[in-house]
Design an enzyme around this catalytic site. Structure first.
Site, PDB file in Angstrom:
ATOM      1  N   ASP A 188       0.778  -1.109  -0.050  1.00 18.87           N
ATOM      2  CA  ASP A 188       0.027   0.008   0.206  1.00 18.87           C
ATOM      3  C   ASP A 188       0.999   1.189  -0.220  1.00 18.87           C
ATOM      4  O   ASP A 188       1.398   1.689   0.983  1.00 18.87           O
ATOM      5  CB  ASP A 188      -0.855   0.094   1.185  1.00 18.87           C
ATOM      6  CG  ASP A 188      -1.971   1.302   1.152  1.00 18.87           C
ATOM      7  OD1 ASP A 188      -1.858   2.136   0.434  1.00 18.87           O
ATOM      8  OD2 ASP A 188      -2.768   1.270   1.991  1.00 18.87           O
ATOM      9  N   HIS A 213      -5.425  12.426  13.763  1.00 16.37           N
ATOM     10  CA  HIS A 213      -6.472  12.179  12.805  1.00 16.37           C
ATOM     11  C   HIS A 213      -7.592  11.252  13.481  1.00 16.37           C
ATOM     12  O   HIS A 213      -8.772  11.282  12.815  1.00 16.37           O
ATOM     13  CB  HIS A 213      -5.909  11.479  11.480  1.00 16.37           C
ATOM     14  CG  HIS A 213      -5.004  12.509  10.754  1.00 16.37           C
ATOM     15  ND1 HIS A 213      -5.405  13.971  10.312  1.00 16.37           N
ATOM     16  CD2 HIS A 213      -3.830  12.060  10.241  1.00 16.37           C
ATOM     17  CE1 HIS A 213      -4.296  14.217   9.777  1.00 16.37           C
ATOM     18  NE2 HIS A 213      -3.105  13.136   9.665  1.00 16.37           N
ATOM     19  N   HIS A 256      -0.063  17.892   8.546  1.00 16.33           N
ATOM     20  CA  HIS A 256      -1.715  17.718   7.923  1.00 16.33           C
ATOM     21  C   HIS A 256      -2.476  18.333   9.268  1.00 16.33           C
ATOM     22  O   HIS A 256      -2.196  18.522  10.404  1.00 16.33           O
ATOM     23  CB  HIS A 256      -1.782  16.265   8.193  1.00 16.33           C
ATOM     24  CG  HIS A 256      -0.966  15.574   7.194  1.00 16.33           C
ATOM     25  ND1 HIS A 256       0.238  14.878   7.505  1.00 16.33           N
ATOM     26  CD2 HIS A 256      -1.000  15.248   5.773  1.00 16.33           C
ATOM     27  CE1 HIS A 256       0.659  14.267   6.156  1.00 16.33           C
ATOM     28  NE2 HIS A 256      -0.041  14.645   5.216  1.00 16.33           N
ATOM     29  N   TYR A 297       8.143  11.536   8.026  1.00 14.45           N
ATOM     30  CA  TYR A 297       8.343  10.414   7.081  1.00 14.45           C
ATOM     31  C   TYR A 297       9.868  10.371   6.557  1.00 14.45           C
ATOM     32  O   TYR A 297       9.943   9.384   5.979  1.00 14.45           O
ATOM     33  CB  TYR A 297       7.371  10.302   6.226  1.00 14.45           C
ATOM     34  CG  TYR A 297       6.132  10.107   7.001  1.00 14.45           C
ATOM     35  CD1 TYR A 297       5.779   9.055   7.717  1.00 14.45           C
ATOM     36  CD2 TYR A 297       5.199  11.286   6.869  1.00 14.45           C
ATOM     37  CE1 TYR A 297       4.465   9.124   8.541  1.00 14.45           C
ATOM     38  CE2 TYR A 297       3.925  11.443   7.669  1.00 14.45           C
ATOM     39  CZ  TYR A 297       3.524  10.284   8.544  1.00 14.45           C
ATOM     40  OH  TYR A 297       2.551  10.226   9.234  1.00 14.45           O
TER      41      TYR A 297
HETATM   42  N1  Q9C Z   1      -0.363  12.262  -0.724  1.00 13.10           N
HETATM   43  C1  Q9C Z   1       0.028  11.718   9.586  1.00 13.10           C
HETATM   44  O1  Q9C Z   1       1.006  12.341   9.337  1.00 13.10           O
HETATM   45  N2  Q9C Z   1      -1.927  10.168   3.090  1.00 13.10           N
HETATM   46  N3  Q9C Z   1      -0.990  10.844   8.941  1.00 13.10           N
HETATM   47  C2  Q9C Z   1      -2.340  11.419   2.320  1.00 13.10           C
HETATM   48  C3  Q9C Z   1      -1.350  12.633   0.175  1.00 13.10           C
HETATM   49  C4  Q9C Z   1      -2.339  10.247   4.416  1.00 13.10           C
HETATM   50  C5  Q9C Z   1      -0.793  11.486   7.490  1.00 13.10           C
HETATM   51  C6  Q9C Z   1      -1.938  11.237   0.853  1.00 13.10           C
HETATM   52  C7  Q9C Z   1      -1.470  10.799   5.191  1.00 13.10           C
HETATM   53  C8  Q9C Z   1      -1.673  10.674   6.710  1.00 13.10           C
HETATM   54  C9  Q9C Z   1       0.145  11.514  11.098  1.00 13.10           C
HETATM   55 ZN    ZN Z   2       1.270  14.506   9.320  1.00 17.57          ZN
END
Ligand code: Q9C
Ligand code: ZN
Length: 612
Positions: A20, A135, A174, A305
């Site tokens: 994924d 989230h 985010h 990340y």
């Molecule tokens: N390219 C946190 O940073 N995917 N969650 C978004 C956009 C989900 C992020 C795709 C990202 C979740 C804690």
């Molecule tokens: Zn984030």
């Protein structure tokens, strides 16, 4: 008093078991990389190390529904296929047989940190956790998040420790919509989030992430959203956001505890955020937050990340929590136009709720962030002449609005000027208050008697105006002022004395050039003297910091951005830091200004902080 570091290796157990691309970035190495870097830097050793505990189901129930907690408990026994099927029920989530255990440790770590800080075992701290939390919602996993660690910690601090007002600062890139939903009608928790938004075209694509979502019912004004409509936001943009949005509101809210949803996907190199802020910026952000809530700052990891960027940023936060001086921020400290638009729109949306944002001559009321580029008039367009005329009119209105925004390069500060030479006013922006009145003649004369230089005509007139200006500042009628005088040193001494005898607890004096600290000014710790002058400057005591200018700049009038390297002067920075640590307690304003100056932020931030 120490800095707590809460962690447990078992939180590295959960991982993605199938293909994924969206979820693969949330991996165990995020934690191991950060912890290793803390060890290498000798930082882990300097912290009070606490092993994370699991949150109880009752504690999870402070935020989540019993059905959702049961469903999550059940994931421990599911096969890979079943886990994948359940994951598909949510947006950007994966489950692993160890997810429930890890997620309980993540929430428990946040609770332990809150316990340590609110019982006085630690002064502040960081919990390194995964899965992240912001989230996650009452009955839904979302965006790699299972339980809402920070939201649970906030409710727990209120219930268990009787804390009334909590500030949550979400600097993850985010939008923590989960936290927003949980507290949107609750005035006891102020939620601030900045986030990549791109006019609604970035995940999680929510209308309620925009600046005009301010909370509901009694919670109106307690949700503060700062949407970034472009990628590439950097140090200057983040500092401006703190100085012009978060800190004014936060000082007014006066929290008893600060929780940080500390995601580092807002740092340079991160594939999700695509932003430009360097790890050092997070030291400054952390330092600025420490002026709130008596320094009770609990940071809890969210996203991040890019392993190298994440690890460096984590180290910066821990160093700042430990009280180390922050390294200088590099690059021109000028916010981008798009960042200023975002800052203006959140200030406008929040102005009805916070007196610190009221300021006259303030922001335009139209929220630009909701206005997508497509909906802006384009030069070439289909449609008849009528349509074109209407468009031209809209275009004129919009561009005059944009011009105003452009003119106003930083959010307005209510500034008054007291000038003796009228021509000097020509170079100043038009919306500054011209102050013509003077203090009563007898009062001015009484002060002028102290100095020969002040009896001279222009100096005397200036002194009268300065005294009047100072009275206005001390009464809170204006927030800042500029004055000119031919007798700067003597006028300054009068202003210092007058300020100290009428209302100011402490005065922070920044002297540019050949200005000496008045010799008979009481050395009682109420005046901090920062002198920026030629390279001969050396005198350094706790309450007198001299910053020597060197190189070609020494002979020129310094421009704000050219000061940046000098803020890095270690002696000055350390002296200031130890001073501000010893003087913890009230005086947040002075400390906000001071920590920024002493610890190397940009010139524009410095001035903003001082002028509140
Ligand atoms: N390219 C946190 O940073 N995917 N969650 C978004 C956009 C989900 C992020 C795709 C990202 C979740 C804690
Ligand atoms: Zn984030």
């Amino acid at each position: 008093m120490r800095t707590a570091l809460v962690y447990h290796e078992e939180m590295t157990a959960a991982r993605l078991l199938w293909d994924d691309p969206e979820c693969e970035i949330e991996r165990p190495e995020r934690l191991t990389a950060a912890v290793e870097r803390l060890q290498q830097g000798g930082l882990e050793q300097r912290c009070l190390q606490l092993a994370a505990r699991e949150a109880s189901e009752a504690e999870l129930g402070l935020v989540h529904s019993p059905e959702y907690v049961s469903l999550m408990r059940g994931t421990q026994a599911l096969s890979t296929e079943e886990l994948q099927a359940l994951s598909g029920q949510y947006d950007a989530v994966y489950f692993h047989p160890s997810t429930f255990h890890c997620a309980r440790l993540a929430a428990g770590a946040a609770l332990q940190l809150v316990d340590a800080v609110l019982t006085g075992t630690a002064h502040n701290g960081l919990a390194l956790v995964r899965p992240p939390g912001h989230h996650s919602q009452r009955a839904a996993a979302n965006g790699f998040c299972v339980f809402n660690n920070v939201a649970i910690a906030a409710r727990y601090a209120q219930k268990r420790h009787g804390v009334h007002r909590i500030l949550i600062v979400d600097w993850d890139v985010h939008h923590g919509q989960g936290i927003q939903y949980i507290f949107e009608d609750d005035p006891s928790v102020l939620y601030f989030s900045w986030h990549r938004y791109e006019h609604g075209r970035f995940w999680p694509y929510l209308r309620e992430s925009d600046a005009d979502a301010v909370g509901l019912g009694p919670g109106r004004g307690f949700t503060v959203n700062l949407p970034w409509n472009q990628v590439g936001m950097g140090n200057a943009d983040y500092m401006a956001a703190f100085l012009h949005v978060l800190l004014p509101v936060a000082f007014e809210f006066d929290p008893e505890l600060v929780l940080v949803s500390a995601g580092f996907d807002s740092a340079i190199g991160d594939p999700e955020g695509q932003m430009q802020a360097t790890p050092e910026c997070f030291a400054h952000l952390t330092q600025l937050l420490q002026v709130l809530a008596g320094g009770r700052v609990c940071a809890v990891l969210e996203g991040g990340y890019h392993l190298e960027s994440l690890s460096q940023s984590v180290c910066m936060v821990v160093k700042a929590l430990l009280g180390d001086p922050a390294p200088p921020l590099l690059g021109p400290m000028v916010p981008q136009h798009s960042a200023l638009e975002s800052i203006q729109s959140v200030r406008a949306a929040q102005a009805p709720h916070w007196t610190s944002l009221w300021q006259q001559g303030s922001t335009p009321t139209l929220s630009l962030s909701t206005c997508s580029p497509e909906r802006r008039p384009s030069p070439v367009s289909p449609g008849g002449p009528k349509c074109k005329a209407a468009e031209a009119q809209t275009s004129a209105v919009l561009s005059s609005l944009l011009d105003r925004l452009h003119l106003c390069a930083t959010p307005p500060v209510r500034t008054a000027i007291a000038l003796t030479a009228p021509a000097a006013a020509m170079v100043l922006p038009p919306d500054i208050l011209r102050q013509e009145e003077s203090a009563p003649r007898e009062e001015t004369q009484a002060w002028a008697r102290l100095h020969e230089a002040l009896t001279q005509d222009t100096a005397f007139t200036a002194l009268g105006k300065v005294l009047h200006l100072l009275n206005g500042i001390l009464d809170g009628q204006v927030s800042s002022g500029i004055a000119t005088t031919p007798a700067a040193a003597s006028t300054l001494e009068v202003v210092l004395r007058q300020g100290l005898s009428h209302g100011a607890q402490r005065v922070f004096c920044v002297a540019l050039g050949q200005l000496d600290r008045p010799p008979d000014l009481a050395n009682d710790g109420r005046t901090l003297w920062l002198n920026i002058r030629g390279k001969e400057a050396a005198a350094l005591s706790t309450l007198h910091v001299s910053v020597p200018l060197s190189g070609p700049m020494a002979s020129r009038t310094p421009k704000l951005h050219s000061w940046l390297p000098f803020y890095g002067d270690q002696r000055g920075a350390e002296s200031w830091s130890s001073w501000s640590r010893r003087r913890a307690g009230p005086g947040a304003l002075e400390r906000a200004a001071g920590s920024t100056v002493g610890d190397a932020a940009g010139g524009c931030s410095f001035w903003s902080a001082v002028s509140w």
